[in-house]
Every structure is written in structure tokens, then in C-alpha cells.
Write an enzyme that holds these catalytic residues in place. Sequence first.
Site, short mmCIF file in Angstrom:
data_model
loop_
_atom_site.label_atom_id
_atom_site.label_comp_id
_atom_site.label_asym_id
_atom_site.label_seq_id
_atom_site.Cartn_x
_atom_site.Cartn_y
_atom_site.Cartn_z
N GLU A 242 -7.16 -0.61 14.44
CA GLU A 242 -7.74 -1.71 13.65
C GLU A 242 -6.76 -2.87 13.48
O GLU A 242 -5.62 -2.70 13.10
CB GLU A 242 -8.14 -1.20 12.27
CG GLU A 242 -8.71 -2.28 11.36
CD GLU A 242 -8.79 -1.85 9.91
OE1 GLU A 242 -8.63 -2.72 9.04
OE2 GLU A 242 -9.02 -0.65 9.64
N SER B 51 -10.81 -6.49 9.62
CA SER B 51 -11.92 -5.85 8.94
C SER B 51 -12.63 -6.91 8.13
O SER B 51 -11.99 -7.74 7.49
CB SER B 51 -11.37 -4.75 8.02
OG SER B 51 -12.40 -4.17 7.27
N ARG C 22 1.59 1.49 10.25
CA ARG C 22 1.19 1.90 8.89
C ARG C 22 2.42 1.82 7.99
O ARG C 22 3.27 2.71 8.01
CB ARG C 22 0.64 3.33 8.93
CG ARG C 22 -0.11 3.74 7.65
CD ARG C 22 -0.50 5.20 7.71
NE ARG C 22 -1.47 5.47 8.74
CZ ARG C 22 -2.79 5.47 8.58
NH1 ARG C 22 -3.29 5.16 7.39
NH2 ARG C 22 -3.60 5.75 9.57
N ARG D 231 0.48 -6.32 11.46
CA ARG D 231 0.15 -5.32 12.49
C ARG D 231 -0.22 -5.95 13.83
O ARG D 231 -0.08 -5.32 14.88
CB ARG D 231 -0.99 -4.42 12.00
CG ARG D 231 -1.27 -3.27 12.95
CD ARG D 231 -2.47 -2.45 12.55
NE ARG D 231 -2.21 -1.58 11.41
CZ ARG D 231 -3.05 -0.64 11.00
NH1 ARG D 231 -4.21 -0.47 11.61
NH2 ARG D 231 -2.75 0.12 9.96
N ARG E 276 0.85 -1.19 0.00
CA ARG E 276 0.00 0.00 0.00
C ARG E 276 0.88 1.25 0.00
O ARG E 276 1.82 1.35 0.78
CB ARG E 276 -0.94 0.00 1.21
CG ARG E 276 -1.90 -1.18 1.16
CD ARG E 276 -2.94 -1.18 2.24
NE ARG E 276 -3.74 -2.40 2.15
CZ ARG E 276 -4.71 -2.74 3.00
NH1 ARG E 276 -5.01 -1.93 4.00
NH2 ARG E 276 -5.38 -3.87 2.84
#
Length: 416
Positions: A342, A345, A270, A382, A255
Amino acid sequence: MIDLKALRENPEAVRASQRARGEDETVVDALLSADERRRAAIARADTLRGEQKTFGKQVGRAKGEERDALLAKGKELAAEVKAAEAEQSAAEAEMTELHRAVPNVVHSDAPAGGEDDYVVLKHVGEKREFDFEPVDHLDLGTKLGAIDMERGAKVSGSRFYFLTGVGAQLELALLNMAVAQATAAGFKLMITPTLVRPEIMAGTGFLGAHASEIYRLEADDLYLVGTSEVPLAGYHADEILDGPKRYAGWSSCYRREAGSYGKDTRGIIRVHQFNKVEMFSYVKPADAEAEHARLLAWEEEMLAKIEVPYRVIDTAAGDLGTSAARKFDCEAWIPSQQAYRELTSTSNCTTFQARRLNVRYRDENGKPQIAATLNGTLATTRWIVAILENHQQADGSVVVPQALRPFLGMDVLKAG
């Protein structure tokens, strides 16, 4: 893409969805108008082609001057047919462009609003009371010889890292625990390609508002995936399924984190590259909501295994992304930040992706119908953040959660 039949029957539902997302609702009327023009153009072209076919038979029976006159008229009719077909092609292109621009219709129970308008559905577990000052995952990981951000930046730039020693072992143990759970639940394990063709990336809905997040290899016209959801969604493109399918995809994910300048620059929260095990389901549309609840339950089962406090949120419409009709996030408590972040998801994409990718199943009458697709995170890099921070000890060691120990082969992570 959204269902055009449903749009024609209830355009207000799509307008309401656009309002809930904070998007332009006038696109609904533009799409309806384009759909009408397309259907009118198709009808006109079909009528003229029918006339041309009938006329051709008349020419075949005619002779002499009558034939010459009919041939002249035939040229005029052929020109009309050509113009009508060009009009049909233009109308279809306009309609397709508008159709692809409309995001999925939001579930009626999803909260309206943006990123901060989520609804907390529940809290699970108690936040740990520390009798010492807890440190963040990067300090812990560095002292344990588990994370090397400095050399990651040297080799690849900011937001890259090395997982070293017990850090690499911890990630593999975590992902293998996710795989064990997924396969026990009936998911078929897949190690997926991380480069996909443009039509597959577009088919999953990632080339719209979130295109800036994706790495593109222009020379090869390929995209690096941000989740194995993308190749798994494309796996059955242009196929008719013989029943529901569940896959667990293991892949590296990439990403760009465009627009996140200055956010989460410390550590591995991140980053540009990470690993993930992703659940992906193909089901009948009528079964999608029940499957969504199951995916969430499997995510919570994994979170229980790492023994961290978390909450489940119902994501607001404006934060759903193009393809999702509804999304639940599980956010773990991160002691150093005194905040929930988070970890998982799960999204119900209804028929939106399958319609773009032409994935179908046969109904009870044997007629092909568009399938529904859903996805859900089972573990990612993460998660290491939550494990290290919630299970740290005063001496800098980290107690390994009980369920993870058989996969890691150790009970405590220690420096040195």
C-alpha cells in the site's frame, strides 16, 4: 457516529454492515433498546417538569392549609422530577456509549470479509523486467547515503531511521510535488498540529478498535496523530460550514505498530514516524461518492508521476477501520518482495466523523445538516521504497522519475 434515524428506519442495514465487518450484530438491538429507553426517559422527565411548572402556579395562588398541602405535594413532585432527570441522564450515557461503539455502516458495494478479502479493481503499468538481480530499498538507500536505520535505532529504537542527504531531499521533493498537485486542484495547504485533544481523536473514530496504535502523552492528556486527517477533521468541529472545503495537510505522523512484531522489520515500510501529505474534504453527503472518486483519481495522478506499476483494491469491510464506509487502496509493486504494498488509501467516512465532531452545513432551506468527510493519501515516506526499487540500475544508482526532477534538482541518485 451512525445516523440514529436511519438505524430506526432500517436496522437490518446496520446488522448487515456488522456482519460484513465480522462484528457483533447484537449491538444493533442493544442500541435500539437504549435509544427507546432514552426517548422514554426524556418524555417522562419533560412531562414531570411540565406538571411541576403548572403545579408551581397553583401553589402561588393557594393560601393557608391548602398551600401547606400543596407545598408538601410539591416536594414529592420535585423528588420525582429529580429521579426522572437522573434516569434520563443515565439512559443518555448508556445510549451514547453504545452509539459510539458502532462503526460506520459499510457501503453496499464494499466486499465483505477481512484483510485478505479485498477485490482488485484494476492494474496499472507493467512490472519491470530486470536484467540484473534487483536489491531492496534499504540496501539501495544505505549505499546512496539516503537511509540510516542503524543510527535511527541507536537514537530512538527499532522502526526509527534517519533520512540523510539525497534521502531527505527525495522525501521533501516528493511531498512538495504532492503539495503542488493538491494546491493546483484547489486544496488549501495546511501544516497541522501533531498533538490533539482526546475529544478530537475520539471524534475521528481512532480511539476504538485501533486505540492501541496511538501514542498517548498521559501527563498532558494529548495524543500524537497517525495522520493529519485527525486535526483536519477537528478543524471545523462545532462549526457550520459556508460550503464544501478541501484541505491538504502536511504533517509528521506517529504509529505504535502494535501487533506488528516481526512484520516488515527491515527498512522503512512499517515505521513509527513518517511524513505525509493528506487530502481531506468536507462535502454534502449526497456529493460524497463523487468526491471519493475524485480523491482516488488524484492519488492515481500522483502515482503516475513516480512511474511505478500499481493496483487499486476495494478494501473489505472487516479491514475498513471504524469511520470508513468504503476505502480504496493503491498498492505499488515492490520488486524485492515480489508483492504489492500500500502507498495510498482514500476513505469515504460519510457523516460518521462529522456527527461526532458536530460539523454541519446549511441546506437549501438554511437548515443545518451534518456534513460528510473524506480523506486520501497523496504522498508519504513509504513512497521512497517504491521509487528506489522500481527505478534502480545495475550500478546501484536510481533514475529519478521525470515529474519529480524539477522538485529534486537531479536526474539520477548516485552513491558518494
